[in-house]
Enzyme design. Structure first.
Site, PDB file in Angstrom:
ATOM      1  N   ALA A 235      35.832  38.558  41.468  1.00  0.00           N
ATOM      2  CA  ALA A 235      35.551  39.991  41.541  1.00  0.00           C
ATOM      3  C   ALA A 235      35.482  40.628  40.153  1.00  0.00           C
ATOM      4  O   ALA A 235      35.729  39.978  39.131  1.00  0.00           O
ATOM      5  CB  ALA A 235      36.610  40.684  42.390  1.00  0.00           C
ATOM      6  N   HIS A 236      35.154  41.917  40.144  1.00  0.00           N
ATOM      7  CA  HIS A 236      34.938  42.606  38.868  1.00  0.00           C
ATOM      8  C   HIS A 236      36.214  42.694  38.028  1.00  0.00           C
ATOM      9  O   HIS A 236      37.311  42.846  38.532  1.00  0.00           O
ATOM     10  CB  HIS A 236      34.332  43.991  39.072  1.00  0.00           C
TER      11      HIS A 236
END
Length: 341
Positions: A235-236
């Site tokens: 994920a980011h």
């Protein structure tokens, strides 16, 4: 086809027996045939040495006398086998050049290969001897380091950075938007633009259909030597330390920092906004829900059992705290009784 002496000259080790033995391929002790070389990495496979059809074997020093075959003696046979397999099976790369059906909007070196129907956008920096496979999309401003390989249908979103000697397998999406939204009082979601990048170091391998999101503000960073299996989700704003390895269907939620040399088993999950210490091992299907400060092996998965047994066990789970309290009270009473004459 190299001889054992030539192999040792390239990879190290010590030859025992006929060093002029030629090998063309690697194989297992059970299935290897003439002209192939096998290896022994565990004592439980030692019996197979007596019946192997291999022309040569790789053995640890403790097993040097376990076979009369020509052999290479090394301290780490499995690691040596990996390097030998690379030597005998080099990656086949297409010829340099741009396929007529590809669209390339950046200046690239003559040594680069761009496959059919691939797209390279403007302002991209492509290193020497890069391979961009058929159907790949490399969006504007992206960078790919020397000798990296993108198999077919890889997508690099804008400003993505790929280091040197990376391998990106088919279907991987790198630099896509992270899952970032703010919520209205009505319950509606407002998208937060993801303005960071996805940055991969050198010697990273990304499996098929794996996704690495770009950062929301800061970059998502994948360290040198990281290995990601198929269908892994990063994920980011995640930071993965050097030489970390993650097996298939595992994932890391946003803004988590994972240390170096961490190993994550299949289907394991790591929560967001936490840290995982270097050299940690996360077992398959384990959930890491809070920061791990000390390296070790962490496991939370419940082994499979018949459904009826699981239902009975689940019914007891709710009462565990009360049962423990009662058990301690009983232990205390027993101890008191034992002290009485």
């Amino acid at each position: 086809m190299p001889t054992l002496v030539e192999i040792v000259g390239r990879l190290g080790g010590r030859v025992v027996g006929d060093g002029a033995t030629v090998v063309s391929q690697v194989g297992s002790l059970e299935s290897a045939q003439a002209g192939e070389i096998a290896f022994l990495a565990s004592a439980k496979y030692r019996k197979a040495l007596a019946t192997t059809g291999a022309s040569a074997v790789v053995l640890p020093p403790a097993a040097e006398s376990a076979s009369e075959l020509p052999r290479i003696i090394v301290d780490q046979p499995y690691l040596y086998f990996a390097r030998l397999a690379q030597l005998l099976n080099p990656t086949l790369k297409p010829e340099a050049g741009i396929h007529p059906s590809a669209v390339v909007e950046s200046v690239i070196p003559p040594s680069v290969s761009v496959g059919p129907l691939a797209y390279v956008g403007p302002r991209c920096e492509i290193g020497e001897h890069v391979v961009i496979g058929p159907g790949c999309v490399v969006e504007a401003g992206s960078k790919i380091g020397d000798h990296s390989l993108l198999y077919g249908n890889v997508s690099l979103y804008h400003e993505t950075v790929i280091g040197q000697r990376c391998i990106i397998h088919s279907g991987a999406v790198i630099g896509g938007d992270g899952f970032g939204y703010a919520r209205e009082r009505s319950g509606a979601w407002v998208k937060i633009p993801q303005i960071g990048r996805a940055v991969l170091g050198d010697d990273v391998e990304v499996g098929a259909n794996t996704t690495i999101d770009r950062g929301a503000l800061d970059d998502t960073v994948i360290g040198n030597g990281v290995k990601l299996d198929n269908m892994v989700q990063i994920a980011h704003n995640v930071k993965l330390g050097e030489h970390t390895a993650m097996a298939g269907c595992s994932g890391v939620a946003g803004s988590t920092v994972v240390g170096a040399r961490v190993m994550v088993g299949g289907q394991a999950g790591i929560n967001g906004h936490i840290e995982v210490a270097s050299d940690t091992v996360v077992s398959s299907r384990t959930l890491i829900s809070k920061t791990v400060k000390e390296p070790g092996i962490y496991t939370s998965a419940m082994p499979a059992m018949p459904h009826d047994e699981w239902m009975k066990s689940a019914a007891h789970f709710r009462h565990l705290d009360a049962l423990v309290t009662r058990l301690r009270e009983l232990e205390k009473r027993i101890a008191e009784l034992e002290r009485k004459p």
